[in-house]
Write a protein that holds these residues in place. Structure first.
Motif, PDB file in Angstrom:
ATOM      1  N   GLY A  94      22.854  25.941 -18.363  1.00 30.50           N
ATOM      2  CA  GLY A  94      22.364  27.392 -17.724  1.00 30.50           C
ATOM      3  C   GLY A  94      21.582  27.503 -18.992  1.00 30.50           C
ATOM      4  O   GLY A  94      21.624  27.012 -20.078  1.00 30.50           O
ATOM      5  N   THR A 153      25.810  29.173 -22.472  1.00 29.92           N
ATOM      6  CA  THR A 153      24.868  28.710 -21.219  1.00 29.92           C
ATOM      7  C   THR A 153      26.037  28.471 -20.048  1.00 29.92           C
ATOM      8  O   THR A 153      25.097  28.540 -19.020  1.00 29.92           O
ATOM      9  N   MET A 187      26.597  31.521 -14.730  1.00 32.61           N
ATOM     10  CA  MET A 187      27.014  30.901 -13.855  1.00 32.61           C
ATOM     11  C   MET A 187      28.747  30.926 -13.195  1.00 32.61           C
ATOM     12  O   MET A 187      28.939  30.507 -11.696  1.00 32.61           O
TER      13      MET A 187
END
Length: 435
Positions: free
Chosen positions: A168, A245, A249
């Motif tokens: 992500g 990243t 999430m």
């Protein structure tokens, strides 16, 4: 390849293996997850304390001939023994050894065998640890020899895939002072503390290979440190980026252990997760064995044999078993106040040792005293324990918001005591004093 270059590479690889404990896997991803799009500044702060300080620590101990007495003895011989004992306890039964057991359960066992109880897993882990500590075997060396490359291979594959195809995008987590937060979080690796003990091993190996002069030993140790530091930066930086990243999430309350397991599962699926679990478990075992042996050897030497090696390691494994069932998160929370006190003192000693031999004992005593007083107040503030007007004064010191309130008092106390020493020396050497 000439002999010197080969010896530097071997020493650098050995240093990297010593510093890169499997338990350290949990901190960079968690920091990246916490920092989100501020991950780069956090990484820089983490590199200072998690990578730079351990390497400087090795260089400082090399300059001190690998002796903790030389390194901290300029404060006082008693302080050197107390400090050494505190570090051994921190990287031993109080924090690091229990953390290996907790890491094995939360990363190595729980994802694969969710029905196993934490106490059962901990008892089994430390029984195996004690067996190898009491009966040294080449199997431990073989496990360490093959597991470190295997673990690095798995992590390397995860990092490369996670960088090439990110899970992500880093999101804004609203983290204040990311550089300072990364600096403080780097304490959790405890590698700067461990470097004080590891340096003697590296120096001994270099002496055994024929490097007799202090100049050669320091030069080779520093070059080996650069190799180890480069490896640590690549691994820590990659893991921290993966955490960033994943910042949008997973649930904000996810634990450090669950985060690394979830990241591995997301990138490589169940097979990658299983490989990571097995490699981390075995690597934690070798770390626990080595640290437990260090504790036993230290107290046997400190007490001149009054505390035997075997009783000490038995007590260490029992104590570590009980602490490890608390879980990684609680062990980390236990460690923060101790590290807030210990790390600044180690930083000051490293800096003073590297500055040269022109500073006298008073400078060391003053710097350590000033650092210790402020660091104790910082630790009490972290625990939310009231300290009255003195605590308010410490909180107003320069850099206190960033966790560096100890810097100015350390410098001032060192300068004042050094000036007093110089003045006394001038008085004693004056003609009037000689008459």
């Amino acid at each position: 390849m000439n002999k010197e270059r080969k010896d530097i590479i071997v020493a650098g690889a050995a240093l990297f293996a010593m510093f890169f404990g499997a338990g350290n896997l949990i901190f960079p991803p968690a920091l990246g997850f916490l920092s989100g799009n501020a991950w780069f500044l956090c990484m820089l702060g983490f590199f200072i304390t998690g990578v730079g300080l351990p390497i400087l620590g090795v260089a400082a101990l090399a300059k001190a001939e690998g002796s903790l007495d030389h390194f901290a003895g300029r404060v006082s011989p008693l302080f050197a023994k107390v400090m050494g004992t505190g570090i051994v306890l921190a990287i031993g039964p109080l924090l690091a050894i229990p953390r290996t057991g907790a890491t094995v359960f939360e990363i190595g066992i729980k994802p694969l065998f969710p029905g196993v109880a934490p106490l059962t897993a901990s008892i089994l882990f430390f029984v195996v640890t004690l067996f190898f500590v009491l009966k040294p075997s080449t199997i431990v060396d073989k496990i360490g020899k093959y597991l470190t490359p295997a673990l690095l291979l798995i992590i390397g594959m995860i990092i490369i895939k996670g960088v090439v195809n990110p899970m992500g995008h880093p999101v804004d987590k609203g983290l204040a002072q990311p550089l300072a937060r990364g600096f403080i979080e780097g304490y959790q690796t405890m590698d700067a503390l461990a470097s004080i003990l590891f340096a003697g091993l590296i120096l001994s190996s270099l002496v055994a290979k024929g490097y007799k002069t202090m100049e050669d030993q320091i030069k080779l140790t520093c070059k080996a440190g650069l190799i180890a530091g480069t490896g640590l930066m690549l691994v820590y930086g990659g893991l921290l980026f993966l955490g960033a990243t994943a910042s949008g999430m997973f649930d904000t309350g996810i634990t450090k252990a669950d985060l690394i397991v979830s990241i591995t599962n997301t990138i490589f699926g169940a097979a990658g997760q299983t490989a990571m679990c097995l490699a981390v478990s075995a690597a934690c075992l070798t770390t626990a064995i080595g640290l437990t042996a260090v504790v036993g050897t230290w107290f046997e030497k400190l007490t001149h044999g009054k505390l035997g090696y075997e009783p000490v390691v038995i007590v260490t494994t029992i104590f570590s078993t009980l602490i490890s069932v608390s879980g990684i998160e609680k062990i980390v929370s236990f460690s923060v106040p101790l590290l807030i006190i210990a790390y600044p003192i180690v930083i000051v000693l490293i800096v003073l040792t590297l500055l040269g031999d022109k500073l006298g004992s008073p400078a060391f005593k003053g710097a350590v005293a000033g650092t210790l007083v402020v660091s104790v107040f910082d630790a009490l503030a972290f625990l939310k324990i009231g300290t009255g007007a003195a605590g308010t004064l410490v909180a107003r010191l320069p850099f206190s918001d960033s966790g560096f309130a100890w810097i100015l008092p350390s410098i001032l106390c060192a300068v004042v005591l050094e000036l007093i020493r110089s003045a006394k020396s001038l008085n004693l050497s004056s003609p009037a004093a000689r008459d």
